[in-house]
Design a protein around this motif. Structure first.
Motif, PDB file in Angstrom:
ATOM      1  N   PHE A  15       6.267   4.365  -3.216  1.00  0.00           N
ATOM      2  CA  PHE A  15       5.819   5.049  -4.431  1.00  0.00           C
ATOM      3  C   PHE A  15       5.653   4.021  -5.538  1.00  0.00           C
ATOM      4  O   PHE A  15       6.486   3.125  -5.694  1.00  0.00           O
ATOM      5  CB  PHE A  15       6.862   6.085  -4.844  1.00  0.00           C
ATOM      6  N   GLU A  16       4.579   4.153  -6.303  1.00  0.00           N
ATOM      7  CA  GLU A  16       4.376   3.305  -7.477  1.00  0.00           C
ATOM      8  C   GLU A  16       4.614   4.125  -8.736  1.00  0.00           C
ATOM      9  O   GLU A  16       4.012   5.184  -8.921  1.00  0.00           O
ATOM     10  CB  GLU A  16       2.960   2.737  -7.510  1.00  0.00           C
ATOM     11  N   VAL A  17       5.498   3.638  -9.604  1.00  0.00           N
ATOM     12  CA  VAL A  17       5.668   4.214 -10.939  1.00  0.00           C
ATOM     13  C   VAL A  17       4.856   3.356 -11.893  1.00  0.00           C
ATOM     14  O   VAL A  17       5.135   2.165 -12.057  1.00  0.00           O
ATOM     15  CB  VAL A  17       7.144   4.249 -11.366  1.00  0.00           C
ATOM     16  N   SER A  18       3.836   3.941 -12.503  1.00  0.00           N
ATOM     17  CA  SER A  18       2.923   3.184 -13.359  1.00  0.00           C
ATOM     18  C   SER A  18       2.303   4.102 -14.395  1.00  0.00           C
ATOM     19  O   SER A  18       2.445   5.333 -14.317  1.00  0.00           O
ATOM     20  CB  SER A  18       1.819   2.547 -12.496  1.00  0.00           C
ATOM     21  N   PRO A  62       6.761  -0.722   2.087  1.00  0.00           N
ATOM     22  CA  PRO A  62       6.232   0.652   2.083  1.00  0.00           C
ATOM     23  C   PRO A  62       5.480   1.045   0.818  1.00  0.00           C
ATOM     24  O   PRO A  62       4.502   1.796   0.876  1.00  0.00           O
ATOM     25  CB  PRO A  62       7.489   1.505   2.264  1.00  0.00           C
ATOM     26  N   SER A  63       5.905   0.543  -0.328  1.00  0.00           N
ATOM     27  CA  SER A  63       5.220   0.915  -1.566  1.00  0.00           C
ATOM     28  C   SER A  63       3.805   0.344  -1.608  1.00  0.00           C
ATOM     29  O   SER A  63       2.868   1.003  -2.095  1.00  0.00           O
ATOM     30  CB  SER A  63       6.016   0.436  -2.783  1.00  0.00           C
ATOM     31  N   LEU A  64       3.619  -0.885  -1.124  1.00  0.00           N
ATOM     32  CA  LEU A  64       2.279  -1.455  -1.083  1.00  0.00           C
ATOM     33  C   LEU A  64       1.398  -0.729  -0.073  1.00  0.00           C
ATOM     34  O   LEU A  64       0.191  -0.579  -0.282  1.00  0.00           O
ATOM     35  CB  LEU A  64       2.334  -2.947  -0.755  1.00  0.00           C
ATOM     36  N   LEU A  65       1.990  -0.265   1.002  1.00  0.00           N
ATOM     37  CA  LEU A  65       1.226   0.525   1.971  1.00  0.00           C
ATOM     38  C   LEU A  65       0.739   1.822   1.323  1.00  0.00           C
ATOM     39  O   LEU A  65      -0.397   2.250   1.539  1.00  0.00           O
ATOM     40  CB  LEU A  65       2.091   0.834   3.193  1.00  0.00           C
ATOM     41  N   TYR A  84       8.465   1.132  -5.406  1.00  0.00           N
ATOM     42  CA  TYR A  84       9.734   1.629  -4.888  1.00  0.00           C
ATOM     43  C   TYR A  84       9.605   2.108  -3.442  1.00  0.00           C
ATOM     44  O   TYR A  84       8.589   2.678  -3.051  1.00  0.00           O
ATOM     45  CB  TYR A  84      10.234   2.797  -5.746  1.00  0.00           C
ATOM     46  N   ARG A  85      10.675   1.885  -2.687  1.00  0.00           N
ATOM     47  CA  ARG A  85      10.816   2.490  -1.365  1.00  0.00           C
ATOM     48  C   ARG A  85      11.508   3.835  -1.541  1.00  0.00           C
ATOM     49  O   ARG A  85      12.533   3.914  -2.221  1.00  0.00           O
ATOM     50  CB  ARG A  85      11.649   1.592  -0.447  1.00  0.00           C
ATOM     51  N   ALA A  86      10.961   4.875  -0.941  1.00  0.00           N
ATOM     52  CA  ALA A  86      11.547   6.209  -1.044  1.00  0.00           C
ATOM     53  C   ALA A  86      12.404   6.485   0.195  1.00  0.00           C
ATOM     54  O   ALA A  86      11.920   6.383   1.326  1.00  0.00           O
ATOM     55  CB  ALA A  86      10.461   7.264  -1.170  1.00  0.00           C
ATOM     56  N   LYS A  87      13.677   6.809  -0.056  1.00  0.00           N
ATOM     57  CA  LYS A  87      14.596   7.110   1.041  1.00  0.00           C
ATOM     58  C   LYS A  87      15.097   8.544   0.886  1.00  0.00           C
ATOM     59  O   LYS A  87      15.561   8.929  -0.196  1.00  0.00           O
ATOM     60  CB  LYS A  87      15.767   6.122   1.038  1.00  0.00           C
TER      61      LYS A  87
END
Length: 207
Positions: free
Chosen positions: A188-191, A64-67, A165-168
């Motif tokens: 979600f990407e933390v960067s 999901p994060s890459l999507l 990260y996958r957000a749940k």
């Protein structure tokens, strides 16, 4: 559990200053890093279903994060993400300090703030086990700021390590579809490119 309020630029830069200062002295914290090549290979292994050594947008639902960041990672705009593109993006996380960032996002369901929901950011499995989960409650305006446990951060008040990260999302009194928790489609990407004054919106539908 912390409920994230509105984070202005001064608070954001203060967190950065604390992060920069956390690398020396008795309050030193351990900041894990991800091996870009190993993580990229793991992502391809997880999501590449047709064996072409790349991840299409359809295949990215497995990560999901890459999507969520597909267009950003697809540097050559060929409609696929390959290992080199993933490796390059992950390597960019560590181009300069700091590597702990305050996270802010908005959570809405059917267009309305999902007050009282619990948000968990879970690292993608191809990143290893060292990053840790971020957790936050959702405030009245839909604001939330997933953060690591205090013992991981030393004197830094809140934040997360760079990662995918996958957000749940769950709620104590409202039914949340499984596609947002157990079988989440949210990522979600933390960067270093995060801007807490322009937070992404995690949009849910009750249907």
């Amino acid at each position: 559990m912390r409920v994230f309020g509105k984070l202005g630029l001064p608070a954001w830069t203060s967190a950065f200053a604390l992060c920069l200062g956390c690398q020396a002295g008795p309050t030193q914290i351990s900041i894990p890093t991800v091996n870009p090549g190993t993580a990229a290979a793991g992502a391809i292994e997880l999501a590449d279903k047709d064996g072409d050594e790349a991840i299409s947008k359809e295949e990215a639902v497995a990560t999901p994060s890459l999507l969520a960041v597909f267009e950003k990672y697809d540097a050559n705009t060929d409609g696929r993400i390959d290992a080199a593109e993933i490796e390059g993006q992950i390597a960019s996380w560590y181009a300069k300090a700091p590597m702990v960032f305050p996270v802010r996002c908005l959570v809405k369901m059917d267009g309305r703030p999902l007050m009282g929901a619990k948000v968990v950011f879970e690292p993608e499995p191809f990143l290893g086990v060292d990053l840790g989960e971020g957790v936050s409650d959702v405030g009245a305006a839909g604001d939330c700021g997933p953060s690591l446990l205090p013992e991981r951060l030393g004197k830094i008040p809140y934040g997360m390590f760079c990662g995918l990260y996958r957000a749940k999302i769950t709620h104590p009194s409202r039914q949340i579809p499984a596609k947002y928790n157990e079988h989440t489609e949210l990522g979600f990407e933390v960067s270093p490119s995060l801007n807490p004054n322009d937070p992404p919106v995690l949009s849910l539908s009750s249907k």
